[in-house]
Design a protein around this motif. Sequence first.
Motif, PDB file in Angstrom:
ATOM      1  N   SER A  46      67.266  39.623  40.500  1.00  0.00           N
ATOM      2  CA  SER A  46      68.354  39.934  39.565  1.00  0.00           C
ATOM      3  C   SER A  46      68.072  39.313  38.201  1.00  0.00           C
ATOM      4  O   SER A  46      67.304  38.356  38.087  1.00  0.00           O
ATOM      5  CB  SER A  46      69.679  39.398  40.115  1.00  0.00           C
ATOM      6  N   THR A  48      70.523  38.015  35.049  1.00  0.00           N
ATOM      7  CA  THR A  48      71.902  37.816  34.595  1.00  0.00           C
ATOM      8  C   THR A  48      71.863  37.134  33.240  1.00  0.00           C
ATOM      9  O   THR A  48      71.047  36.250  33.022  1.00  0.00           O
ATOM     10  CB  THR A  48      72.642  36.852  35.558  1.00  0.00           C
ATOM     11  N   SER A 100      65.616  35.483  41.010  1.00  0.00           N
ATOM     12  CA  SER A 100      66.762  35.749  40.143  1.00  0.00           C
ATOM     13  C   SER A 100      66.546  34.967  38.852  1.00  0.00           C
ATOM     14  O   SER A 100      66.093  33.821  38.863  1.00  0.00           O
ATOM     15  CB  SER A 100      68.066  35.333  40.827  1.00  0.00           C
TER      16      SER A 100
END
Length: 358
Positions: A46, A48, A100
């Motif tokens: 991911s 973010t 991530s």
Amino acid sequence: MIEVSAPGKLYIAGEYAVVEPGHPAIIVAVDQFITVSLEQTKNVGSITSFQYGNLPILWRRHHDQLVLDKRENPFHYILAAITVTEKYAKELNKELSLFSLTIDSELDSSNGRKYGLGSSAAVTVATVKALCQFYELEDTDELVFKLAALAHLSVKSNGSCGDVAASVYGGWIAFTTFDREWVTAQQNERKSSIKELIDKDWPLLSITPLTPPRDLRLVIGWTGSPASTSDLVDEVTNQRSRDQNAYEQFLKESKQCVNLMVQGFQNNNIGLIQEQIRTNRELLIKMSKDTGVVIETPALTRLCTVAELYHGAAKSSGAGGGDCGIVLFNRKEGLLPLMTAWEEEGITNLPLHVYNNK
Ligand code: PMV
Ligand code: MG
């Protein structure tokens, strides 16, 4: 967890000319950072970001096609940095994996408003560094600069990569950019691997740390209005052919001016540095008139006029059109009245300092 920061930057001199290979600029790294945190994950990766979530995706129309303008959205730089660094890691036989990535930026306000402090460069540099740690690659300044520069080329950024160099090397630097056509040819025609390309000397690239005179003081004013560097550089590129001779002259004089300023650093001569700041301001104003591209906005003119009243040497910083102006002073005295006078003119002092990472 891996956590890496990279600083923002401000141009001191040599703007626009520095886009041309071999033409110098002076740039500083500032003590506001983008931080990238990276953690290994199992099933899904991911990305973010606290500041970039709401940014629009810009596009233009080209021959009936919708074309994404990747140059203003930091996400494209993050993706390009990951792609380039992973390609390099793979060439070194590293096994790729999932992670991530979380980005937190001090260079953008929470509504995505920019100060013009080089957030796309800093986010690229921080992402490259985080991945180098993750894949256990040796992360020398030169390697990080070259990987981040390749990421910038891949999003079709029209910049010089001076912002990337400032973010990697920190402090004050003199910078000239590489021959972009040579790098592109190595990739496309010669089919060089990233490693082969990194190991070569890049023609005309030079990055030299500068030691500022002890009493030299940098003050930064912010106009409050954001400007798009990539659009301004596009405009100058399109308009410079209006008077090609005038632009050639600008390039020559900017080079002379910045080289003299570098001598000022080498000889601890603040007077010479200040003189060249004023010369560079005039050169940019003339080039702006010749091309019809507004570099020094009325707010930047007020910023400079007021700063000169208090004996600072002032000019617009970077592409101009808004963003910031810089002022160089000899010693500390007399700055408070400038702050008050700036406030009356709608200029905000940004309390930033030069960041040295060594
Ligand atoms: O507006 P800034 O601070 O991103 O600086 C741009 C400087 C230019 O020389 C106009 C472009 C470049 O990438 O060097
Ligand atoms: Mg700018």
